[in-house]
Write a protein that holds these residues in place. Sequence first.
Motif, mmCIF file in Angstrom:
data_model
loop_
_atom_site.group_PDB
_atom_site.id
_atom_site.type_symbol
_atom_site.label_atom_id
_atom_site.label_comp_id
_atom_site.label_asym_id
_atom_site.label_seq_id
_atom_site.Cartn_x
_atom_site.Cartn_y
_atom_site.Cartn_z
ATOM 1 N N GLU A 39 0.859 -1.179 0.000
ATOM 2 C CA GLU A 39 0.000 0.000 0.000
ATOM 3 C C GLU A 39 0.899 1.233 0.000
ATOM 4 O OE1 GLU A 39 -3.396 2.034 2.793
ATOM 5 O OE2 GLU A 39 -3.205 -0.158 2.764
ATOM 6 N N LEU A 40 0.628 2.157 -0.910
ATOM 7 C CA LEU A 40 1.452 3.352 -1.048
ATOM 8 C C LEU A 40 1.044 4.410 -0.030
ATOM 9 C CD1 LEU A 40 1.459 3.501 -4.942
ATOM 10 C CD2 LEU A 40 3.203 2.523 -3.436
ATOM 11 N N ASP A 41 2.015 5.199 0.440
ATOM 12 C CA ASP A 41 1.738 6.308 1.357
ATOM 13 C C ASP A 41 1.002 7.421 0.626
ATOM 14 O OD1 ASP A 41 3.141 4.910 3.346
ATOM 15 O OD2 ASP A 41 5.039 5.840 2.757
ATOM 16 N N ASP A 42 1.415 7.686 -0.611
ATOM 17 C CA ASP A 42 0.762 8.659 -1.483
ATOM 18 C C ASP A 42 0.447 7.942 -2.785
ATOM 19 O OD1 ASP A 42 0.879 11.059 0.107
ATOM 20 O OD2 ASP A 42 3.045 11.042 -0.223
ATOM 21 N N PRO A 43 -0.790 8.053 -3.286
ATOM 22 C CA PRO A 43 -1.155 7.327 -4.503
ATOM 23 C C PRO A 43 -0.447 7.854 -5.750
ATOM 24 C CG PRO A 43 -2.961 8.740 -3.800
ATOM 25 C CD PRO A 43 -1.913 8.822 -2.736
ATOM 26 N N ILE A 44 -0.266 6.966 -6.695
ATOM 27 C CA ILE A 44 0.244 7.333 -8.016
ATOM 28 C C ILE A 44 -0.957 7.903 -8.771
ATOM 29 C CG2 ILE A 44 1.280 6.483 -10.149
ATOM 30 C CD1 ILE A 44 2.468 4.168 -8.440
ATOM 31 N N PRO A 45 -0.939 9.184 -9.146
ATOM 32 C CA PRO A 45 -2.136 9.826 -9.676
ATOM 33 C C PRO A 45 -2.474 9.492 -11.123
ATOM 34 C CG PRO A 45 -0.357 11.395 -9.608
ATOM 35 C CD PRO A 45 0.154 10.132 -8.971
ATOM 36 N N GLU A 46 -1.489 9.046 -11.904
ATOM 37 C CA GLU A 46 -1.743 8.760 -13.313
ATOM 38 C C GLU A 46 -0.713 7.757 -13.807
ATOM 39 O OE1 GLU A 46 -1.445 12.698 -14.831
ATOM 40 O OE2 GLU A 46 0.722 12.625 -14.990
ATOM 41 N N SER A 47 -0.964 7.158 -14.947
ATOM 42 C CA SER A 47 -0.055 6.165 -15.521
ATOM 43 C C SER A 47 1.325 6.782 -15.724
ATOM 44 C CB SER A 47 -0.600 5.655 -16.857
ATOM 45 O OG SER A 47 -1.827 5.001 -16.671
ATOM 46 N N LYS A 48 2.357 6.081 -15.254
ATOM 47 C CA LYS A 48 3.727 6.593 -15.380
ATOM 48 C C LYS A 48 4.736 5.524 -15.011
ATOM 49 C CE LYS A 48 2.762 9.849 -12.692
ATOM 50 N NZ LYS A 48 2.883 11.209 -12.423
#
Length: 128
Positions: A81-90
């Motif tokens: 589980e990430l602390d901050d989400p990945i906002p877009e494909s990258k």
Amino acid sequence: MAGISTAGIVGFSGRTLAEEDDANVTIEVPDQQSDGETILIESFETDTDGYLEIFQDTDERPVYKRMQIEAGTEFTNRELELDDPIPESKSVRISLYPVGGGRSYKTTTSQVSISETVDGAEPVGTPY
């Protein structure tokens, strides 16, 4: 200025060669689809203490996850589980760094495609 000398002052940056040679680290992360909240680590193993970081593969390098790892840690197919989400494909990088700082022991790159809207990001593909 009597008694003051700059001889013998040495600074070190990063790891020494011995540290690089002594560290045995494996990180395998496949390209994957994600909801942006988690990332799958296919295989991880280390014989040294360190910090595992997951961050954007750009000059800005926002960190999505940072966690302390103890020597002897190993796992397969673990979803973190990430602390901050990945906002877009990258493209993201996953690295293990020494506890005291310096260059990474090991780094791998993964293309993460976001499958749902996260913080306003557009989903990949068309909805069902």
